[in-house]
Design a protein around this motif. Structure first.
Motif, PDB file in Angstrom:
ATOM      1  N   CYS A   1      37.499  46.604  37.894  1.00 53.60           N
ATOM      2  CA  CYS A   1      36.977  47.260  39.085  1.00 53.60           C
ATOM      3  C   CYS A   1      36.905  48.774  38.917  1.00 53.60           C
ATOM      4  CB  CYS A   1      37.848  46.894  40.282  1.00 53.60           C
ATOM      5  SG  CYS A   1      37.366  47.669  41.828  1.00 53.60           S
ATOM      6  N   MET A   2      37.990  49.396  38.486  1.00 52.39           N
ATOM      7  CA  MET A   2      38.070  50.854  38.428  1.00 52.39           C
ATOM      8  C   MET A   2      37.313  51.437  37.237  1.00 52.39           C
ATOM      9  SD  MET A   2      42.032  51.574  39.590  1.00 52.39           S
ATOM     10  CE  MET A   2      41.738  53.347  39.731  1.00 52.39           C
ATOM     11  N   VAL A   3      37.339  50.755  36.107  1.00 54.50           N
ATOM     12  CA  VAL A   3      36.703  51.298  34.903  1.00 54.50           C
ATOM     13  C   VAL A   3      35.290  50.760  34.721  1.00 54.50           C
ATOM     14  CG1 VAL A   3      36.889  51.537  32.396  1.00 54.50           C
ATOM     15  CG2 VAL A   3      38.954  51.565  33.809  1.00 54.50           C
ATOM     16  N   GLY A   4      35.113  49.470  34.998  1.00 51.65           N
ATOM     17  CA  GLY A   4      33.799  48.869  34.777  1.00 51.65           C
ATOM     18  C   GLY A   4      32.939  48.757  36.011  1.00 51.65           C
ATOM     19  N   GLY A   5      33.517  48.955  37.203  1.00 51.88           N
ATOM     20  CA  GLY A   5      32.739  48.814  38.428  1.00 51.88           C
ATOM     21  C   GLY A   5      32.413  47.372  38.766  1.00 51.88           C
ATOM     22  N   THR A   6      33.164  46.422  38.184  1.00 50.44           N
ATOM     23  CA  THR A   6      32.950  44.996  38.436  1.00 50.44           C
ATOM     24  C   THR A   6      34.049  44.486  39.361  1.00 50.44           C
ATOM     25  OG1 THR A   6      31.972  44.732  36.237  1.00 50.44           O
ATOM     26  CG2 THR A   6      32.678  42.731  37.372  1.00 50.44           C
ATOM     27  N   THR A   7      33.667  44.086  40.564  1.00 53.35           N
ATOM     28  CA  THR A   7      34.663  43.788  41.595  1.00 53.35           C
ATOM     29  C   THR A   7      34.949  42.305  41.780  1.00 53.35           C
ATOM     30  OG1 THR A   7      32.898  43.776  43.251  1.00 53.35           O
ATOM     31  CG2 THR A   7      34.065  45.857  42.892  1.00 53.35           C
ATOM     32  N   GLU A   8      34.058  41.428  41.305  1.00 57.49           N
ATOM     33  CA  GLU A   8      34.213  39.998  41.583  1.00 57.49           C
ATOM     34  C   GLU A   8      35.554  39.411  41.149  1.00 57.49           C
ATOM     35  OE1 GLU A   8      31.333  41.387  40.585  1.00 57.49           O
ATOM     36  OE2 GLU A   8      29.624  40.060  40.945  1.00 57.49           O
ATOM     37  N   PRO A   9      36.143  39.841  40.002  1.00 58.10           N
ATOM     38  CA  PRO A   9      37.436  39.252  39.628  1.00 58.10           C
ATOM     39  C   PRO A   9      38.523  39.414  40.676  1.00 58.10           C
ATOM     40  CG  PRO A   9      36.471  40.356  37.738  1.00 58.10           C
ATOM     41  CD  PRO A   9      35.609  40.699  38.922  1.00 58.10           C
ATOM     42  N   ILE A  10      38.433  40.455  41.510  1.00 56.86           N
ATOM     43  CA  ILE A  10      39.398  40.607  42.605  1.00 56.86           C
ATOM     44  C   ILE A  10      38.868  39.951  43.872  1.00 56.86           C
ATOM     45  CG2 ILE A  10      40.572  42.254  44.118  1.00 56.86           C
ATOM     46  CD1 ILE A  10      40.773  44.175  41.832  1.00 56.86           C
ATOM     47  N   GLU A  11      37.592  40.190  44.177  1.00 57.44           N
ATOM     48  CA  GLU A  11      37.032  39.680  45.440  1.00 57.44           C
ATOM     49  C   GLU A  11      37.099  38.163  45.533  1.00 57.44           C
ATOM     50  OE1 GLU A  11      33.647  43.040  46.487  1.00 57.44           O
ATOM     51  OE2 GLU A  11      33.254  41.586  44.888  1.00 57.44           O
ATOM     52  N   PHE A  12      36.871  37.481  44.415  1.00 59.57           N
ATOM     53  CA  PHE A  12      36.843  36.028  44.473  1.00 59.57           C
ATOM     54  C   PHE A  12      38.248  35.417  44.533  1.00 59.57           C
ATOM     55  CE2 PHE A  12      32.484  36.697  43.366  1.00 59.57           C
ATOM     56  CZ  PHE A  12      31.820  35.620  43.955  1.00 59.57           C
ATOM     57  N   LEU A  13      39.269  36.262  44.442  1.00 59.17           N
ATOM     58  CA  LEU A  13      40.628  35.757  44.626  1.00 59.17           C
ATOM     59  C   LEU A  13      40.932  35.503  46.096  1.00 59.17           C
ATOM     60  CD1 LEU A  13      42.647  38.007  42.130  1.00 59.17           C
ATOM     61  CD2 LEU A  13      41.846  35.668  41.780  1.00 59.17           C
ATOM     62  N   PHE A  14      40.177  36.173  46.993  1.00 58.25           N
ATOM     63  CA  PHE A  14      40.436  35.958  48.423  1.00 58.25           C
ATOM     64  C   PHE A  14      39.193  35.516  49.196  1.00 58.25           C
ATOM     65  CE2 PHE A  14      39.532  40.518  47.853  1.00 58.25           C
ATOM     66  CZ  PHE A  14      38.581  40.761  48.822  1.00 58.25           C
ATOM     67  N   LEU A  15      38.019  35.563  48.573  1.00 61.52           N
ATOM     68  CA  LEU A  15      36.794  35.183  49.277  1.00 61.52           C
ATOM     69  C   LEU A  15      36.849  33.757  49.790  1.00 61.52           C
ATOM     70  CD1 LEU A  15      33.815  35.386  50.117  1.00 61.52           C
ATOM     71  CD2 LEU A  15      33.192  34.934  47.739  1.00 61.52           C
ATOM     72  N   PHE A  16      37.266  32.818  48.946  1.00 61.66           N
ATOM     73  CA  PHE A  16      37.206  31.406  49.320  1.00 61.66           C
ATOM     74  C   PHE A  16      38.365  30.987  50.221  1.00 61.66           C
ATOM     75  CE2 PHE A  16      35.102  31.811  45.173  1.00 61.66           C
ATOM     76  CZ  PHE A  16      33.833  31.391  45.527  1.00 61.66           C
ATOM     77  N   VAL A  17      39.506  31.631  50.057  1.00 61.27           N
ATOM     78  CA  VAL A  17      40.671  31.222  50.844  1.00 61.27           C
ATOM     79  C   VAL A  17      40.775  31.970  52.167  1.00 61.27           C
ATOM     80  CG1 VAL A  17      41.989  30.487  48.836  1.00 61.27           C
ATOM     81  CG2 VAL A  17      42.177  32.860  49.601  1.00 61.27           C
ATOM     82  N   ALA A  18      40.093  33.118  52.274  1.00 58.17           N
ATOM     83  CA  ALA A  18      40.154  33.901  53.512  1.00 58.17           C
ATOM     84  C   ALA A  18      38.841  34.658  53.709  1.00 58.17           C
ATOM     85  CB  ALA A  18      41.329  34.878  53.480  1.00 58.17           C
ATOM     86  N   PRO A  19      37.781  33.958  54.114  1.00 59.18           N
ATOM     87  CA  PRO A  19      36.494  34.627  54.305  1.00 59.18           C
ATOM     88  C   PRO A  19      36.549  35.786  55.292  1.00 59.18           C
ATOM     89  CG  PRO A  19      36.224  32.242  54.311  1.00 59.18           C
ATOM     90  CD  PRO A  19      37.701  32.510  54.324  1.00 59.18           C
ATOM     91  N   PHE A  20      37.438  35.700  56.293  1.00 60.42           N
ATOM     92  CA  PHE A  20      37.523  36.794  57.263  1.00 60.42           C
ATOM     93  C   PHE A  20      38.035  38.074  56.600  1.00 60.42           C
ATOM     94  CE2 PHE A  20      41.878  35.301  57.376  1.00 60.42           C
ATOM     95  CZ  PHE A  20      42.639  36.432  57.630  1.00 60.42           C
ATOM     96  N   LEU A  21      38.902  37.919  55.582  1.00 66.94           N
ATOM     97  CA  LEU A  21      39.348  39.092  54.831  1.00 66.94           C
ATOM     98  C   LEU A  21      38.190  39.699  54.058  1.00 66.94           C
ATOM     99  CD1 LEU A  21      42.885  38.524  53.221  1.00 66.94           C
ATOM    100  CD2 LEU A  21      42.172  40.274  54.871  1.00 66.94           C
ATOM    101  N   TYR A  22      37.331  38.839  53.521  1.00 66.77           N
ATOM    102  CA  TYR A  22      36.168  39.359  52.790  1.00 66.77           C
ATOM    103  C   TYR A  22      35.231  40.091  53.748  1.00 66.77           C
ATOM    104  CZ  TYR A  22      32.343  39.749  49.506  1.00 66.77           C
ATOM    105  OH  TYR A  22      31.367  40.259  48.693  1.00 66.77           O
ATOM    106  N   ALA A  23      35.099  39.596  54.979  1.00 65.19           N
ATOM    107  CA  ALA A  23      34.260  40.267  55.973  1.00 65.19           C
ATOM    108  C   ALA A  23      34.818  41.659  56.286  1.00 65.19           C
ATOM    109  CB  ALA A  23      34.170  39.422  57.240  1.00 65.19           C
ATOM    110  N   ILE A  24      36.141  41.754  56.421  1.00 64.39           N
ATOM    111  CA  ILE A  24      36.773  43.061  56.647  1.00 64.39           C
ATOM    112  C   ILE A  24      36.523  43.965  55.451  1.00 64.39           C
ATOM    113  CG2 ILE A  24      38.996  44.235  56.918  1.00 64.39           C
ATOM    114  CD1 ILE A  24      39.959  41.760  58.457  1.00 64.39           C
ATOM    115  N   HIS A  25      36.657  43.413  54.252  1.00 65.28           N
ATOM    116  CA  HIS A  25      36.407  44.163  53.026  1.00 65.28           C
ATOM    117  C   HIS A  25      34.968  44.698  52.987  1.00 65.28           C
ATOM    118  CE1 HIS A  25      35.524  44.901  48.803  1.00 65.28           C
ATOM    119  NE2 HIS A  25      34.815  43.793  48.716  1.00 65.28           N
ATOM    120  N   ALA A  26      33.992  43.876  53.384  1.00 63.36           N
ATOM    121  CA  ALA A  26      32.589  44.300  53.378  1.00 63.36           C
ATOM    122  C   ALA A  26      32.368  45.454  54.359  1.00 63.36           C
ATOM    123  CB  ALA A  26      31.684  43.117  53.732  1.00 63.36           C
ATOM    124  N   ILE A  27      32.966  45.361  55.537  1.00 61.32           N
ATOM    125  CA  ILE A  27      32.804  46.426  56.536  1.00 61.32           C
ATOM    126  C   ILE A  27      33.471  47.718  56.058  1.00 61.32           C
ATOM    127  CG2 ILE A  27      33.420  47.120  58.886  1.00 61.32           C
ATOM    128  CD1 ILE A  27      33.158  44.119  59.649  1.00 61.32           C
TER     129      ILE A  27
END
Length: 534
Positions: free
Chosen positions: A337-363
């Protein structure tokens, strides 16, 4: 379970939604090059500028300055030839077979389109006009040495899509024996030449309507005022799980939808192209906030502060006995995320188990874009990582207000950490290390062995088996972090087994299409799967 012969011979139809997912993925090839060239351009232009040389006279040594001028020239390449790269990359990425022919036909189509447009303009007497202002109003420019209407990225996307459909329809064309030499894949560039030459004669009549539509979209976005970056940043994150974010990003950063500005007496459209033009213009003293508010700076609060804070919260919320198991996963995700600008490895750790957290993250990501714009931070490019921060922020001097980024990123770190730690513990969200049974294996014992680890670091044989075997695969491709597949029978896909083989998540789009989230090593996994399938 065996796959029937009839199912193997039939290819699932591609839906409208799936097509746009695949189209967005093809943008990544030229955009990745664009990002790297932006870094080279930033280093070269900043360290060869008169202001920097005045502070550091040794940079003015002829051979040293020549190196940075060379970097500037090389970095400018991708921006100058971006439309033709899109015209080649789109059919290359979309085609399932004979990709080289598709790419070649994309180049043919782009050149022929502009030659046909130029022919019409010449017959209409428009190329005899000497008035620069009138030519500018007609958007007539030289492209690859051809004086034509500049249709920009939108035109090259149109070429790429048309060439793809021509390629899929005609690559197996059988001609009479006397003309058989021109059949098969050789017929694709021929039919492309004929088709695009006719479309080129029509473009001068219809293009003003397309341009008006894009300008209208740009006016709508710009009309949102200070909230425009928020809508863009949040929209990009919301579209990311569906693979459609590249389309929004391309429209804003490379077309009139991202604004139009005169730079060095040239009218430039698209937020990223405006920033590049200002970076390369010796008379520009300050970068335009109206352009950079859609660029790297907006991602930095989340990428450099927020998501690392979320990762730390997930680590602290894991069961103590499992923290050592997930540490490597979280650390690699933060580095990506910090060096390569690739966020999915972190985002997909909580996207499927807590979509509302991902919505907060998007906002919160959208708020980061808005705050950076309000603070007049002007850091360009596309990735929002530490490299962009240093090269296009720090090295450009205090005029970029780069020193505000660590402050805002620090605030985002605290906010993300607090929100994620509270939500995970309050709602008992099964983020990594908190699952009821971390060692739970798939019900199918065929897939539980993790011994055949390839050079990618993944058990590609096990992944292929979990996908239903090679006979179940219709097509296989990848984006930055995900395998993108079409399968004959999605019921043969064992989601638990895929997660046992370290997949971060599985997105089932419909009865035949799915995505498997792997992480930054996805290209290596895809290559190993290709070898196994063949």
């Amino acid at each position: 379970m065996a796959v029937s012969k009839s199912s193997v011979n039939s290819k699932p139809k591609v839906t409208f939604w799936e097509f746009f997912q695949s189209l967005g993925k093809t943008f990544m090839l030229p955009v990745a090059l664009l990002s790297f060239c932006g870094i080279m351009l930033g280093i070269g232009s900043s360290l060869s500028s008169d202001n920097v040389i005045a502070e550091l006279p040794w940079l003015g040594t002829p051979w040293i300055k020549s190196i940075f001028l060379w970097m500037t020239a090389i970095g400018d390449f991708a921006f100058g030839y971006l439309p033709v790269m899109f015209a080649i990359a789109i059919p290359l990425g979309l085609a399932r077979d004979n990709k080289g022919v598709a790419a070649f036909s994309g180049f043919v189509g782009f050149v022929i389109l502009n030659i046909a447009i130029s022919f019409y303009l010449k017959q209409a007497g428009l190329l005899e006009i000497q008035d620069e202002l009138l030519l500018k109003k007609q958007n007539i420019k030289f492209i690859l040495g051809i004086q034509t209407i500049d249709t920009g990225i939108l035109g090259s996307i149109m070429v790429g899509v048309i060439v793809y459909f021509l390629h899929e329809k005609f690559q197996k064309t059988k001609l009479p024996d006397a003309f058989s030499f021109f059949g098969g894949v050789r017929f694709v560039p021929i039919i492309t030449l004929l088709t695009m030459s006719l479309i080129g004669l029509i473009i001068p009549f219809i293009w003003p309507f397309f341009a008006a539509g894009i300008n209208g979209l740009g006016n709508l976005i710009q009309g949102a005022g200070i909230f425009a970056p928020l809508l863009f940043g949040a929209g990009e994150r919301f579209l990311l799980p569906f693979g459609l974010h590249h389309i929004l990003v391309t429209l804003i950063r490379l077309t009139e939808a991202g604004g139009t500005l005169e730079v060095c007496q040239n009218e430039v459209s698209g937020a990223l192209l405006i920033f590049r033009a200002e970076l390369n213009c010796p008379t520009v003293t300050d970068f335009s906030v109206s352009a950079t508010r859609f660029l790297s700076q907006g991602k930095m609060p989340t990428f450099l502060g927020g998501l690392p804070g979320a990762a730390l919260a997930m680590y602290h919320c894991a069961k103590p006995e499992n923290r050592s198991k997930i540490k490597g996963l979280l650390i690699s995700g933060v580095i990506a995320c910090m060096v390569g600008g690739t966020t999915e490895p972190i985002e997909f750790l909580f996207l499927f188990v807590a979509p509302f957290l991902y919505a907060i993250h998007a906002i919160l990501t959208g708020l980061g874009f808005m705050v950076m714009g309000l603070l007049d931070v002007t850091i360009g490019n596309t990735d929002g990582n530490l490299i962009d921060f240093v090269v296009l922020g720090v090295l450009q001097g205090t005029k970029t207000n780069w020193y505000l980024v660590p402050i805002v990123a620090g605030i985002w770190f605290v906010v993300y950490y607090g929100i994620f730690r509270f939500a995970i513990t309050r709602f008992n969200i099964p983020t990594p290390g908190r699952e009821k049974d971390d060692n739970m294996e798939s019900e199918s014992t065929t897939f539980t062995s993790n011994t055949n680890i390839g050079s990618s670091g993944y058990n590609s044989e096990g992944i292929l088996a979990a996908l239903g075997g090679k006979d179940n695969i219709v097509s296989l491709d990848n984006c930055i972090t995900r395998l993108r597949l079409s399968v004959h029978d999605i019921s043969l896909v064992d989601e638990k087994a895929l997660k046992n083989f370290r997949a971060l998540g599985v997105v089932k789009l419909n009865d035949h299409n799915l995505q498997v989230v792997i992480g930054t090593q996805v290209q290596s996994v895809k290559d190993e799967l290709d070898a196994l399938i063949k």
